[in-house]
Design an enzyme around this catalytic site. Structure first.
Site, PDB file in Angstrom:
ATOM      1  CD  GLU A  25      -2.669  -1.285   0.205  1.00 22.08           C
ATOM      2  OE1 GLU A  25      -3.118  -0.358  -0.531  1.00 22.08           O
ATOM      3  OE2 GLU A  25      -3.031  -2.537  -0.379  1.00 22.08           O
TER       4      GLU A  25
ATOM      5  N   GLY B 233       1.664   2.623  -2.988  1.00 22.95           N
ATOM      6  CA  GLY B 233       1.556   3.443  -4.321  1.00 22.95           C
ATOM      7  C   GLY B 233       2.282   3.011  -5.278  1.00 22.95           C
ATOM      8  CE  LYS B 234       4.715  -2.789  -5.628  1.00 19.98           C
ATOM      9  NZ  LYS B 234       3.847  -3.074  -4.440  1.00 19.98           N
TER      10      LYS B 234
ATOM     11  CB  ILE C 237      -0.265   5.718  -8.430  1.00 19.49           C
ATOM     12  CG1 ILE C 237      -1.659   5.312  -7.930  1.00 19.49           C
ATOM     13  CG2 ILE C 237      -0.393   7.292  -8.627  1.00 19.49           C
ATOM     14  CD1 ILE C 237      -2.708   5.326  -8.947  1.00 19.49           C
TER      15      ILE C 237
ATOM     16  CE  LYS D 123       1.873  -6.376  -9.209  1.00 17.49           C
ATOM     17  NZ  LYS D 123       0.626  -5.573  -8.552  1.00 17.49           N
TER      18      LYS D 123
ATOM     19  CG  ASP E 260      -1.814  -3.691  -9.194  1.00 18.37           C
ATOM     20  OD1 ASP E 260      -2.974  -3.008  -8.515  1.00 18.37           O
ATOM     21  OD2 ASP E 260      -1.012  -4.545  -8.443  1.00 18.37           O
TER      22      ASP E 260
ATOM     23  CD  GLU F 256       2.433  -2.231  -9.604  1.00 21.41           C
ATOM     24  OE1 GLU F 256       2.021  -2.074  -8.568  1.00 21.41           O
ATOM     25  OE2 GLU F 256       1.940  -1.864 -10.711  1.00 21.41           O
TER      26      GLU F 256
ATOM     27  N   GLY G 108       3.983  -6.294  -3.935  1.00 17.82           N
ATOM     28  CA  GLY G 108       4.422  -6.020  -2.494  1.00 17.82           C
ATOM     29  C   GLY G 108       5.967  -5.626  -2.451  1.00 17.82           C
TER      30      GLY G 108
END
Length: 213
Positions: free
Chosen positions: A14, A16-17, A19, A34, A45, A101, A104
């Site tokens: 949480e 903000g990866k 965004i 991803k 995502d 991305e 976690g």
């Protein structure tokens, strides 16, 4: 601007990866990948980044693993009856820049013996570390930096997301010696226009120092 593949890692969950990834994708007009999606398959995502970018160049590469539960990848994979194998996580072929991305933080387990940082080391790609200011974030950021440096993983710099805390950010940058790649402020709503605004700022930062990307 050099077409480069880079990994977006966070100092935790949480952060903000996604965004941050959208901003980098828009700034570089890069492809997006991803590798592992845990939960949220109806609005992944990848779907989020696709919804937020405006450029016509970006191609979205399919996830290698799509897991049904919003858990740590190793736990989600066990529930789904699959095993995440690093050998199956290979960078998609593209002539474009590519933003990857992670799921976690760096020390998140992918299976019973491999962590996300093992995947980063295997891929041999530079990292943009996303940090967010909260009590304990200095510790988490410095630990993430040390973890990468301990494995000779190159760090392009730090991208701060959320409310700005100058004392924390200044200490992190001075202590690590890493450049600040940009700051994404606290926004009530994230829209395409929001992403474009920060993409322009980050693009300018990269163009001032082409060695970043």
């Amino acid at each position: 601007m050099t077409k480069q593949t880079l990994i977006v890692a966070g100092i935790g969950t949480e952060i903000g990866k996604t965004i941050a990834s959208a901003v980098l994708v828009e700034a570089l007009q890069a492809d997006y990948w991803k590798p592992i999606q845990s939960g949220g398959l109806d609005d992944s995502d990848t779907d989020t980044v696709r919804r937020l970018i405006s450029n016509p160049t970006t191609y979205f590469h399919s996830e290698a693993y799509r897991l049904t539960q919003p858990l740590s990848p190793h736990a989600a994979a066990e529930i789904d009856g699959v095993t995440i194998e690093l050998e199956k996580l290979t960078v998609p072929e593209t002539q474009n820049a590519l933003v990857i991305e992670l799921a976690g933080g760096l020390m998140v387990p992918l299976n019973n013996h491999d962590l996300s940082i093992d995947l980063v080391q295997k891929l041999g790609l530079p990292v943009v570390l996303v940090s967010r200011n909260y009590l304990g974030s200095i510790n988490h950021t410095l630990l993430s930096v040390d973890a990468c440096r301990g494995r000779n993983i190159p760090l392009l710099g730090i991208l701060f997301n959320g409310p700005t805390v100058p004392a924390s950010e200044t200490f992190i940058l001075n202590y690590t010696g890493l450049p600040c790649l940009g700051r994404i402020g606290q926004e009530a709503h994230i829209t395409k226009e929001t992403i474009q605004k920060y993409a322009r700022l980050i693009r300018d930062s990269f163009e001032e120092d082409p060695s970043k990307v």
